[in-house]
Design a protein around this motif. Structure first.
Motif, short mmCIF file in Angstrom:
data_model
loop_
_atom_site.label_atom_id
_atom_site.label_comp_id
_atom_site.label_asym_id
_atom_site.label_seq_id
_atom_site.Cartn_x
_atom_site.Cartn_y
_atom_site.Cartn_z
N ALA A 351 0.82 -1.21 0.00
CA ALA A 351 0.00 0.00 0.00
C ALA A 351 0.86 1.26 0.00
CB ALA A 351 -0.93 0.00 1.20
N GLY A 352 2.17 1.10 -0.02
CA GLY A 352 3.07 2.24 0.01
C GLY A 352 4.51 1.78 -0.08
N GLU A 353 5.42 2.69 0.11
CA GLU A 353 6.84 2.37 0.00
C GLU A 353 7.37 1.71 1.28
OE1 GLU A 353 8.83 2.73 -2.71
OE2 GLU A 353 6.92 3.21 -3.70
N PRO A 354 8.34 0.80 1.13
CA PRO A 354 8.96 0.21 2.33
C PRO A 354 9.68 1.26 3.17
CG PRO A 354 9.55 -1.00 0.33
CD PRO A 354 8.91 0.27 -0.11
N GLN A 355 9.67 1.06 4.48
CA GLN A 355 10.44 1.91 5.38
C GLN A 355 11.66 1.12 5.84
OE1 GLN A 355 7.43 2.85 8.36
NE2 GLN A 355 7.15 4.87 7.44
N PHE A 356 12.83 1.56 5.40
CA PHE A 356 14.07 0.85 5.73
C PHE A 356 14.67 1.42 7.01
CE2 PHE A 356 13.80 0.33 1.07
CZ PHE A 356 13.80 -1.05 1.02
N TRP A 357 15.36 0.55 7.73
CA TRP A 357 15.95 0.91 9.03
C TRP A 357 17.14 0.01 9.27
CZ3 TRP A 357 16.53 -2.35 13.25
CH2 TRP A 357 16.85 -1.76 14.48
N CYS A 358 18.07 0.48 10.09
CA CYS A 358 19.14 -0.40 10.56
C CYS A 358 19.44 -0.08 12.02
CB CYS A 358 20.40 -0.30 9.71
SG CYS A 358 21.19 1.32 9.72
N GLY A 359 19.92 -1.09 12.74
CA GLY A 359 20.26 -0.93 14.15
C GLY A 359 21.43 -1.82 14.50
N LEU A 360 22.10 -1.51 15.61
CA LEU A 360 23.29 -2.24 16.01
C LEU A 360 22.95 -3.26 17.09
CD1 LEU A 360 25.81 0.74 16.20
CD2 LEU A 360 25.38 -0.81 14.28
N ARG A 361 23.10 -4.52 16.75
CA ARG A 361 22.83 -5.60 17.70
C ARG A 361 24.13 -5.95 18.43
NH1 ARG A 361 20.00 -9.15 13.08
NH2 ARG A 361 22.03 -8.62 12.21
N PRO A 362 24.10 -6.04 19.76
CA PRO A 362 25.32 -6.28 20.54
C PRO A 362 25.70 -7.76 20.53
CG PRO A 362 23.45 -6.04 22.02
CD PRO A 362 22.92 -5.82 20.64
N ALA A 363 26.58 -8.15 19.63
CA ALA A 363 26.91 -9.56 19.43
C ALA A 363 28.14 -9.96 20.22
CB ALA A 363 27.15 -9.82 17.94
N THR A 364 28.01 -11.03 21.00
CA THR A 364 29.17 -11.68 21.61
C THR A 364 29.60 -12.83 20.70
OG1 THR A 364 27.86 -13.29 22.88
CG2 THR A 364 28.27 -11.14 23.91
N PRO A 365 30.84 -13.29 20.77
CA PRO A 365 31.27 -14.39 19.91
C PRO A 365 30.43 -15.65 20.08
CG PRO A 365 33.18 -13.31 20.88
CD PRO A 365 31.97 -12.73 21.56
N SER A 366 29.92 -15.89 21.27
CA SER A 366 29.17 -17.11 21.57
C SER A 366 27.67 -16.93 21.45
CB SER A 366 29.47 -17.57 22.99
OG SER A 366 29.03 -16.59 23.93
N ASN A 367 27.19 -15.69 21.30
CA ASN A 367 25.77 -15.31 21.38
C ASN A 367 25.22 -15.42 22.80
OD1 ASN A 367 25.97 -15.24 18.49
ND2 ASN A 367 23.76 -15.44 18.39
N VAL A 368 26.04 -15.74 23.77
CA VAL A 368 25.61 -15.78 25.17
C VAL A 368 25.81 -14.39 25.76
CG1 VAL A 368 26.01 -16.80 27.44
CG2 VAL A 368 26.17 -18.22 25.39
N PRO A 369 24.77 -13.76 26.32
CA PRO A 369 24.92 -12.39 26.82
C PRO A 369 25.66 -12.31 28.16
CG PRO A 369 22.70 -13.20 27.25
CD PRO A 369 23.39 -14.25 26.43
N TYR A 370 26.04 -11.10 28.50
CA TYR A 370 26.60 -10.81 29.81
C TYR A 370 25.44 -10.47 30.75
CZ TYR A 370 31.23 -10.31 27.64
OH TYR A 370 32.41 -10.53 26.97
N LEU A 371 25.29 -11.24 31.81
CA LEU A 371 24.17 -11.05 32.73
C LEU A 371 24.62 -11.36 34.15
CD1 LEU A 371 21.22 -10.49 33.34
CD2 LEU A 371 20.66 -12.80 32.56
N GLY A 372 24.75 -10.33 34.98
CA GLY A 372 25.15 -10.54 36.36
C GLY A 372 26.05 -9.42 36.85
N ARG A 373 26.71 -9.65 37.98
CA ARG A 373 27.56 -8.64 38.61
C ARG A 373 28.90 -8.55 37.89
NH1 ARG A 373 27.55 -7.16 44.24
NH2 ARG A 373 26.55 -9.16 44.75
N SER A 374 29.37 -7.31 37.70
CA SER A 374 30.70 -7.09 37.14
C SER A 374 31.74 -7.21 38.27
CB SER A 374 30.77 -5.70 36.51
OG SER A 374 30.87 -4.71 37.51
N ARG A 375 32.98 -6.90 37.98
CA ARG A 375 34.01 -6.98 39.02
C ARG A 375 33.88 -5.83 40.03
NH1 ARG A 375 38.32 -3.73 38.66
NH2 ARG A 375 38.71 -2.55 36.75
#
Length: 418
Positions: A351-375
């Motif tokens: 019904a109209g023109e596509p709306q294009f977008w891009c965003g930055l996904r925070p990728a770790t090498p393993s895809n496992v996120p950082y979740l918990g207490r830092s040092r």
């Protein structure tokens, strides 16, 4: 406690909600004018536990060689004189070993399954509406080697409790009739009926509104300049408002949920996160009346694309471009989204023109996120979710709240330790 959450994307907003529900005084800081305006804004929209197989797996190496030099490749690497990027790449290759891949799948699945359940409970509790559909996710394949790899992954995921059912071509088209025009391209698929889809941006804004009404303070248009430390702890966060005035925000505990920008803020503290920004693209297509478009959320594994229906819109999203923090749209990659969409849905009418977008996904090498207490004892991490930020947001937030309160979270996940 007084807790300061850095970032108002879907992960940060969910963190604020769960921490407030646990009785804490929560303030959220974000540089944008409202919640969910960066990586959560126009992503693929999938709550996709079935996408738990990380990019780093034994099957990806021949694909990487095939994609080298292609500007429209599903995964494109821009070579730069950046030691951090090269180190990340080496770590990625190490995670492709079968044993590491299996361990990563187990961790991702545990958190993603827990998160999907948390989202469902939160939706029912708050009556949230975000154009959600509970029609599952169908992975489709147009290459026999991709299908064989998927069968192997499905068997492994079944061991950890995921219902990923293999389908032949006829069953794929019966499940999603909009694929009829591409039936000759397909070789098979797999279906996870318990997965969902929905607009992450609308969810984030709806949850932020409920959180604000409950007492969470959102400080928008506040750029985070640095984290100040003293005596081995965080002493405060220096922010700058829209008028250029700087101030120090102090709390008892701090949560970093800044996605791809997390390592930049933490590096001066000596905390180094293996997070690389992976630029993903999307096209939001306004559908004409009677358009032949899918209502089951789809994943095209060969092209690394997903398709999700939001009312009279179709969201096409995916690919990964490792180009640092560049947010410029690449016309070739935008057109690659549309070309594949037309191949799979030749009768699609817009019904109209596509709306294009891009965003930055925070990728770790393993895809496992950082979740918990830092040092640092009063600094907590909830970042690095890659393509699964929307999938893992509620579970990560609930688990983080448990950790901060000294409770053991439910999922079997390798949480960080102080």
């Amino acid at each position: 406690m007084r807790i300061l959450v850095l970032g108002a994307g879907v992960v940060g907003t969910a963190s604020a909600w769960y921490l407030h529900a646990a009785g804490h005084q929560v303030t959220v800081v974000d540089r944008q004018a409202a919640a969910g305006l960066e990586t959560s804004f126009a992503n693929g929209g999938q709550i996709s536990v079935s996408h738990a197989e990380p990019w780093a797996n034994p099957h990806v190496l021949p694909r990487l060689l095939k994609w080298l030099g292609r500007p429209d490749a599903p995964l494109r690497w821009h070579w730069r004189a950046d030691p951090g990027q090269w180190l990340w790449g080496l770590r990625f290759l190490r995670q492709c070993l079968p044993g590491r891949t299996q361990a990563n799948i187990a961790a991702i699945l545990a958190l993603a399954l827990y998160s999907r359940g948390q989202l469902q409970r939160l939706r029912e509790e708050l009556g949230l509406e975000y154009e959600q559909l509970q029609r599952g996710i169908l992975h489709i394949y147009t290459d026999q080697d991709e299908l064989a790899a998927a069968m192997s992954a499905a068997r492994l995921m079944a061991r950890f409790g995921l219902d990923r059912e293999m389908l032949d071509v006829r069953a794929c088209v019966a499940l999603e009739p909009a694929l009829a025009g591409a039936e000759k391209l397909l070789v098979g698929g797999d279906y996870t009926p318990s997965d969902e889809s929905g607009d992450a941006h609308r969810f984030t804004q709806a949850l932020a509104a409920r959180a604000a009404a409950a007492g969470v303070v959102f400080r928008h248009e506040q750029s985070i300049e640095r984290i100040a430390s003293a005596g081995g702890r965080v002493a405060g966060v220096v922010v700058r408002d829209a008028q250029g005035e700087s101030s120090l925000l102090a709390a008892d505990a701090y949560v970093v949920a800044l996605g791809s920008y997390s390592p930049l803020l933490l590096r001066p503290l000596g905390i180094r996160l293996a997070i690389c920004p992976a630029k993903g693209y999307s096209a939001t297509l306004p559908l004409a009346d009677g358009a032949v478009a899918p209502t089951v959320s789809l994943t095209d594994d060969e092209h690394k694309l997903v398709f999700s229906r939001f009312g009279n819109r179709l969201r096409v999203a995916g690919t990964a471009e490792f180009a640092g923090y560049d947010l410029a749209l690449d016309e070739l990659r935008c057109q690659a989204l549309m070309r594949r969409t037309r191949q799979l849905f030749p009768d699609l009418r817009l019904a109209g023109e596509p709306q294009f977008w891009c965003g930055l996904r925070p990728a770790t090498p393993s895809n496992v996120p950082y979740l918990g207490r830092s040092r640092l004892p009063n600094l907590w991490l909830n970042t690095g979710h890659g393509t699964l930020g929307w999938t893992m947001a509620c579970g990560s937030a609930a688990a983080l709240s448990d950790l901060i309160d000294g409770r053991r979270p439910a999922p079997d996940f390798p949480f960080l330790r102080g």
